[in-house]
Design an enzyme around this catalytic site. Structure first.
Site, mmCIF file in Angstrom:
data_model
loop_
_atom_site.group_PDB
_atom_site.id
_atom_site.type_symbol
_atom_site.label_atom_id
_atom_site.label_comp_id
_atom_site.label_asym_id
_atom_site.label_seq_id
_atom_site.Cartn_x
_atom_site.Cartn_y
_atom_site.Cartn_z
ATOM 1 N N LYS A 85 21.553 -140.711 -77.252
ATOM 2 C CA LYS A 85 21.110 -139.329 -77.113
ATOM 3 C C LYS A 85 21.499 -138.491 -78.341
ATOM 4 C CE LYS A 85 19.316 -140.248 -73.135
ATOM 5 N NZ LYS A 85 19.519 -141.702 -73.067
HETATM 6 C C1 LIG Z 1 15.040 -139.086 -69.468
HETATM 7 C C2 LIG Z 1 16.371 -139.647 -69.053
HETATM 8 N N1 LIG Z 1 17.012 -139.127 -68.001
HETATM 9 C C3 LIG Z 1 18.214 -139.589 -67.605
HETATM 10 C C4 LIG Z 1 18.816 -140.636 -68.255
HETATM 11 C C5 LIG Z 1 20.145 -141.155 -67.761
HETATM 12 O O1 LIG Z 1 21.168 -140.973 -68.691
HETATM 13 P P1 LIG Z 1 22.569 -141.715 -68.534
HETATM 14 O O2 LIG Z 1 22.451 -143.024 -69.240
HETATM 15 O O3 LIG Z 1 23.562 -140.798 -69.182
HETATM 16 O O4 LIG Z 1 22.832 -141.867 -67.076
HETATM 17 C C6 LIG Z 1 18.204 -141.207 -69.345
HETATM 18 C C7 LIG Z 1 18.834 -142.336 -70.070
HETATM 19 O O5 LIG Z 1 18.301 -142.946 -70.934
HETATM 20 C C8 LIG Z 1 16.943 -140.702 -69.765
HETATM 21 O O6 LIG Z 1 16.300 -141.255 -70.808
#
Ligand SMILES: Cc1ncc(COP(=O)(O)O)c(C=O)c1O
Length: 379
Positions: free
Chosen positions: A185
């Site tokens: 991210k």
């Molecule tokens: C659009 C989106 N939402 C939520 C998430 C979830 O993130 P996390 O890995 O921090 O749980 C991701 C992870 O890639 C994502 O791409």
């Protein structure tokens, strides 16, 4: 000629000062949630206009806690976009609610708010849109829609920390907002996430929901009234988060320059569908650069296209598969053809390398390779 180094499609930038800071935390005798989590939450809250922000172990945890906080459970429906990550489907199902998928825009990939309105029933409790890099969901229209129907909004802002809506950081306005700090991210805490809430009462409830549901009683014993998970961020991760948030503007500037370069390179490849091109002052951020390949005009599959780039030392991703057509999504009655735009994106999308450790020369290398593979595969 020496082989150029492998180019990952995503990844973090971690500096020596941060690594030294983590070592200090490890030596401090307090490594789970403590003063660094408080410091990180304070910085995040300042970033979000003073709204309360809670750090968690992932955005997935933040979405689960947000759904619980909004009181969403069995019998409730949550309207969401099928062109998103598995988190949104999984967490709606995990709290016992029903996912209702709607389609999205081909270029921005954001949820179709007209389709959201058409999907509202008396069981609908919340709308959960995912913001896409390069273009946020139209927040004015979304909030008007939600207010008009008395719905909660859980913004999945995993990909867009630092993006702005009407000159204010995402998270400063709205209802519940979730961020991800996964290494792919805009900024990282290794694994991690955050949830922006409305007030101190909600913040206190998140304290319980991220830590077993525990409430502390006046006699120094504990009680649990709601079954909750354990999602508190450790100080080691929060220490990284504090350093990363301070460097976020720099990371975002690099990402923006890389995205600009992709647009310049792709100007000669008009058969690809690109994200919206940035304009100065648009307040958008570039977590990824996903394009739709002109596969119907090529003799190769997406798998072969990605393999060809991999063979040239270039990593790619798929963002994202169609949630309504994965095995879990189909259990809710969805089938091919239900959401044509989402399905086209899922079939044709390729995420090209874009992260703050890259240079413009890396983008040129990717574009040259993409051009070569397309030229060799045209029908
Ligand atoms: C659009 C989106 N939402 C939520 C998430 C979830 O993130 P996390 O890995 O921090 O749980 C991701 C992870 O890639 C994502 O791409």
């Amino acid at each position: 000629m020496s082989t150029p180094p492998y180019l990952k499609f995503a990844g973090p930038v971690l500096d020596e000062a941060t690594i030294a800071g983590v070592a200090d935390v490890l030596r401090s005798g307090w490594i789970t949630s403590g003063p660094w989590v408080q410091a990180f939450e304070k910085s995040l809250s300042e970033f979000c206009g003073g709204r309360p922000v809670k750090a968690l172990t992932s955005a997935t945890a933040a979405v689960e806690v947000a759904l619980q906080l909004a009181g969403i459970g069995p019998g409730d429906e949550v309207i969401t976009c099928a062109q998103s990550f598995f988190t949104v489907l999984n967490m709606i199902v995990k709290v016992g609610a029903t996912p209702v998928f709607v389609d999205c825009d081909l270029v921005t990939r954001n949820i179709d708010l007209g389709a959201v309105e058409a999907a509202i029933t008396e069981r609908t409790k919340a709308i959960m849109p995912t913001h896409w890099p390069g273009s946020l969901v139209d927040m004015d229209a979304l909030w008007a829609l939600a207010r008009g129907h008395g719905l909660r909004v859980i913004e999945d802002a995993a990909l867009v920390i630092g993006s702005q809506w009407r000159n204010r950081n995402i998270g400063t306005q709205g209802d519940l907002v979730t961020f991800s700090f996964h290494p792919n991210k805009n900024m990282t805490t290794i694994e991690g996430g955050a949830l922006v809430v409305n007030d101190a009462i909600e913040a206190k409830r998140v304290d319980a929901l991220r830590f077993h549901g525990i409430e502390y009683l006046p006699d120094r014993t504990r009680d649990v009234a709601v079954a909750a998970g354990k999602f508190n961020m450790p100080d080691v991760n929060a220490r990284i988060g504090v350093a990363q948030l301070a460097r976020l503007p720099e990371f975002l500037a690099t990402r923006r320059a890389l995205a600009e370069r992709y647009f310049e390179c792709f100007a000669t490849e008009p058969a690809c569908v690109l994200p919206p091109r940035p304009v100065p002052g648009d307040g958008q951020t570039w977590n990824m650069f996903s394009v739709l390949m002109p596969l119907s005009r090529m003799r190769i599959t997406r798998r072969e296209f990605r393999d060809a780039l991999e063979a040239r030392g270039i990593g790619t991703g798929v963002s994202y598969e169609a949630l309504h057509l994965c095995t879990l999504g189909r259990r809710y009655g969805y089938k091919e053809g239900d959401l044509p735009v989402t399905e086209r994106i899922a079939a044709e999308t390729v995420t090209l390398p874009l992260h703050a450790a890259m240079s413009v020369a890396d983008v040129d290398r990717v574009c040259a390779s993409v051009g070569e593979v397309i030229a060799g595969a045209r029908r």
